[in-house]
Design a protein around this motif. Structure first.
Motif, mmCIF file in Angstrom:
data_model
loop_
_atom_site.group_PDB
_atom_site.id
_atom_site.type_symbol
_atom_site.label_atom_id
_atom_site.label_comp_id
_atom_site.label_asym_id
_atom_site.label_seq_id
_atom_site.Cartn_x
_atom_site.Cartn_y
_atom_site.Cartn_z
ATOM 1 N N LYS A 13 2.951 -2.107 11.868
ATOM 2 C CA LYS A 13 2.822 -0.702 11.466
ATOM 3 C C LYS A 13 1.412 -0.157 11.676
ATOM 4 O O LYS A 13 1.143 1.004 11.382
ATOM 5 C CB LYS A 13 3.204 -0.570 9.995
ATOM 6 C CG LYS A 13 4.709 -0.639 9.764
ATOM 7 C CD LYS A 13 5.198 0.206 8.597
ATOM 8 C CE LYS A 13 4.513 -0.088 7.301
ATOM 9 N NZ LYS A 13 5.348 -0.131 6.121
ATOM 10 N N GLU A 54 -1.443 0.784 5.902
ATOM 11 C CA GLU A 54 -0.018 0.820 6.252
ATOM 12 C C GLU A 54 0.591 -0.566 6.321
ATOM 13 O O GLU A 54 1.791 -0.727 6.149
ATOM 14 C CB GLU A 54 0.175 1.477 7.631
ATOM 15 C CG GLU A 54 -0.116 2.953 7.686
ATOM 16 C CD GLU A 54 -1.606 3.257 7.814
ATOM 17 O OE1 GLU A 54 -2.413 2.307 7.829
ATOM 18 O OE2 GLU A 54 -1.948 4.448 7.886
ATOM 19 N N GLY A 55 -0.219 -1.560 6.634
ATOM 20 C CA GLY A 55 0.390 -2.867 6.848
ATOM 21 C C GLY A 55 -0.586 -4.014 6.813
ATOM 22 O O GLY A 55 -1.531 -4.062 7.598
ATOM 23 N N GLY A 101 5.569 0.798 19.909
ATOM 24 C CA GLY A 101 5.389 0.499 18.487
ATOM 25 C C GLY A 101 5.544 -0.995 18.214
ATOM 26 O O GLY A 101 5.836 -1.778 19.133
ATOM 27 N N GLY A 102 5.350 -1.367 16.970
ATOM 28 C CA GLY A 102 5.547 -2.767 16.579
ATOM 29 C C GLY A 102 4.416 -3.674 17.037
ATOM 30 O O GLY A 102 3.424 -3.212 17.615
ATOM 31 N N THR A 118 -2.091 1.499 12.688
ATOM 32 C CA THR A 118 -2.251 2.797 13.363
ATOM 33 C C THR A 118 -3.597 2.970 14.060
ATOM 34 O O THR A 118 -3.807 4.009 14.698
ATOM 35 C CB THR A 118 -2.096 3.948 12.338
ATOM 36 O OG1 THR A 118 -3.114 3.785 11.343
ATOM 37 C CG2 THR A 118 -0.735 3.944 11.677
ATOM 38 N N ASP A 143 3.014 -6.436 7.323
ATOM 39 C CA ASP A 143 3.774 -5.750 8.373
ATOM 40 C C ASP A 143 2.811 -5.198 9.422
ATOM 41 O O ASP A 143 2.613 -3.986 9.543
ATOM 42 C CB ASP A 143 4.572 -4.623 7.689
ATOM 43 C CG ASP A 143 5.641 -4.047 8.593
ATOM 44 O OD1 ASP A 143 5.728 -4.486 9.758
ATOM 45 O OD2 ASP A 143 6.374 -3.157 8.138
#
Ligand SMILES: Cc1cc2nc3c(=O)[nH]c(=O)nc-3n(C[C@H](O)[C@H](O)[C@H](O)COP(=O)(O)OP(=O)(O)OC[C@H]3O[C@@H](n4cnc5c(N)ncnc54)[C@H](O)[C@@H]3O)c2cc1C
Length: 594
Positions: free
Chosen positions: A204, A197-198, A244-245, A206, A201
């Motif tokens: 993101k 996912e990242g 999040g983040g 998980t 980034d």
């Protein structure tokens, strides 16, 4: 001392002079590099320099000989992931070629590069080493082997993270192994951050952490895991219920084996089939309830990990410089050793220009590596100014040096002609490896944005850079005034441009250009500052000429229709491509001549 490797690299055939150009086989990469010696004399105390020089000399000899041959073999015989032992029992392990093991023994066991920053006594020095000294070893080692450069660096980085943020019990349990030079007790490190996912980034990601007594259980997947079978891994995961983040991710230490000796609950699913760094195992990992321990404050996981990423970015810059230096040695071996159309390649004007381009990017990166390492040393000693300087130098070095390495290694390959493209020579491997530097630990775009948006825009670190560069020019009394004035103006212009770019979001597309300008101007100042320190440079002022070339070729606007080759340019090339030092009197006028 016994030769480290049983694999002997063949030297160029003596009975066929000039038929195939020689390569660097048998070269001592330390002795062949007077600039490295000079810069070490500038940046290290006399006592430390005297202490490490024999060790650098030994590593330089090994890197140009047996280690290089090990690197060639380890690149061809890549690691293999096994899922079972020969009795059919599930037992996951990675098989490495003996040549890779020899590289490990040299880097971790004999020289202890991974441990120099944290363990006293490595190579008999009673203290830990400053970063500038450690990276002299990184620089020489990586001229032979780039793949293992990653495990050395992440082991060092894991130890540093643990030492800075880990609790007493974790340190007690894991720090000794991470900094061991006894190979039977060494536990190498890994850093697993990237997920499908990242990569850039990171917010993101998980992978999830659930607390269970004194430890956590991790589930999810990690998509790029270099040194995949490392015994101690630092990784990011999101504690269940966290926001999040990037703010919601925590930093964890995940051991490969549990206290009872059984494997921890994660699997290396497969190894990546990579373009470069093929000697070293990068894998994909599934976390299946893996036991892990929180490191530092959970809500500061990303910030803490960023510390490791930043020291890796510096290491990356140094390693890309090493690739360029190796490419330079190879290109010069060809240029001096091969005759075409009745002349040595090194005497042909167009080839000289190509060689100068290789040299220029390499020397810029070497100077920038040293001033960045020096900033890190001063920052760790408590200087706030140095910390701000480091904040901007690190992404700037990482951005430009890793990109230059791609081009330099490609150009050196071409200098060897067709056989440069053939895997029997090192040039093909250098080029493949060089392409990685600008991807891992942040792609080119990500580090340029880090330099501009965060270092300049958020932290105002450009002020520290401006102050440092002006101070270096103040401290360059030997350098002709006119050149210092020229550089002062360019420092202000490049900083002003960077500020302008960082001030507006819609200027984001200029971040790479602005970062390159900072790099070029900073390196021109560093080269001038070094060139003027005539005592430490042992009377050789030629780095001043490199300072001029940086501005001329990498900064100044040029009329594409104007001829540039003239007697000044020829004289500069003559000085730089000769093996003879040139004093201030010889270079001073050339520095400002038209
Ligand atoms: C051989 C190898 C080994 C690696 N080892 C490790 C390891 O041990 N541990 C680990 O954690 N990771 C590792 N990585 C992963 C590496 O750090 C990431 O691949 C890298 O950070 C890029 O992330 P990504 O692949 O998700 O690409 P993406 O983030 O998807 O990027 C794709 C493209 O988008 C661009 N991009 C992204 N954001 C922006 C933006 N804001 N503006 C402009 N352009 C942007 C990037 O520059 C890139 O060109 C390894 C990678 C390789 C190739």
């Amino acid at each position: 001392m016994q030769p480290l490797s049983k694999y002997d690299g063949a030297a160029a055939p003596a009975d066929q002079p000039g038929l195939i150009a020689p390569d660097t086989s048998g070269m001592n990469f330390y002795r062949a590099d007077p600039a490295l010696t000079d810069l070490l004399r500038i940046h290290l105390s006399d006592a430390l320099f005297k202490h490490i020089e024999p060790h650098l000399d030994r590593l330089g000899g090994l890197a140009g000989g047996p280690l290089d041959e090990c690197a060639r073999l380890a690149d061809r015989h890549v690691p293999v992931l096994h899922q079972r032992d020969r009795f059919g029992r599930d037992a996951q392990w990675i098989e490495y070629h003996p040549a890779y093991r020899e590289l490990e023994r040299a880097a971790f066991g004999e020289f202890g590069i991974h441990a120099m920053s944290l363990r006293k006594g490595v190579l008999g020095w009673p203290q830990t080493y400053p970063v500038a000294a450690k990276h002299a070893f990184t620089f020489l080692f990586n001229q032979a082997e780039f793949g293992l450069g990653c495990p050395i660096n992440v082991t060092d980085g894991c130890a540093k993270l643990l030492s800075n943020f880990g609790g007493a019990a974790l340190k007690e349990k894991y720090l000794d192994g991470l900094t061991q030079t006894d190979m039977s007790r060494l536990t190498q490190g890994g850093q697993f951050m990237t997920e499908k996912e990242g990569g850039s980034d990171v917010g993101k990601l998980t992978a999830t952490a659930v607390q269970e007594d004194d430890h956590w259980r991790l589930t999810g997947e990690k998509w790029f895991c270099s040194n995949a079978d490392a015994k101690v891994v630092m990784l990011l995961a999101r504690p269940q219920g966290a926001e999040g983040g990037t703010r919601g991710v925590g930093l964890f230490l995940m051991p490969r084996f549990l206290d009872d000796g059984s494997p921890n609950h994660y699997r290396i699913v497969r190894l990546k089939d990579k373009l470069g760094t093929r000697s070293m195992a990068s894998g994909e990992v599934k976390l299946e309830g893996a036991v892990a321990y929180a490191v530092g404050r959970l809500d500061r996981g990303f910030v803490q990990m960023a510390e490791m990423v930043n020291s890796s970015r510096l290491s990356n810059g140094v390693k890309s410089t090493a690739l360029m230096r190796r490419a330079w040695h190879d290109a010069m071996a060809v240029a001096r050793g091969r005759v075409v159309f009745g002349q040595r390649i090194v005497d042909l004007p167009l080839a000289r220009r190509q060689l100068m381009k290789i040299m220029l990017a390499t020397e810029q990166a070497l100077s920038m590596s040293f001033i960045t390492a020096d900033a890190l040393d001063r920052a760790e000693a408590g200087s706030q100014d140095a910390a701000a300087l480091l904040r901007i130098l690190t992404p700037t070095l990482k951005f430009r040096a890793t990109r230059d390495a791609r081009k330099v290694c490609g150009d050196a390959l071409e200098m060897r002609g067709g056989i440069g493209y053939i895997e029997e020579f090192a040039t093909a491997r250098l080029l493949r490896d060089a392409h990685l530097g600008s991807i891992w630990e942040g792609t080119g775009n990500i580090v340029a944005l880090d330099a501009l948006k965060r270092a300049v825009g958020r932290h105002g670190a450009d002020a520290a850079l401006a102050a440092d560069l002006h101070a270096r020019l103040d401290d360059s009394a030997n350098v002709p005034q006119a050149w210092r004035d020229r550089l002062r103006g360019l420092v202000d212009q490049s900083i002003g441009f960077a500020r302008g770019v960082s001030a507006r979001m819609d200027n984001e597309a200029e971040a790479r250009r602005a970062t390159s300008l900072l790099y070029h101007v900073a390196s021109a100042v560093a080269l001038a500052w070094e060139g003027g320190r005539i005592h430490q440079m042992r009377g050789d002022a030629r780095r001043l000429l490199l300072s001029r070339l940086v501005i001329e070729h990498r900064v100044a606007a040029r009329d594409p229709f104007q001829l540039t080759e003239n007697s000044t340019q020829r004289a500069i090339a003559g000085h730089l491509l000769s093996e003879r030092a040139a004093g201030m009197a010889e270079v001073g006028e050339l520095l400002i001549a038209a």
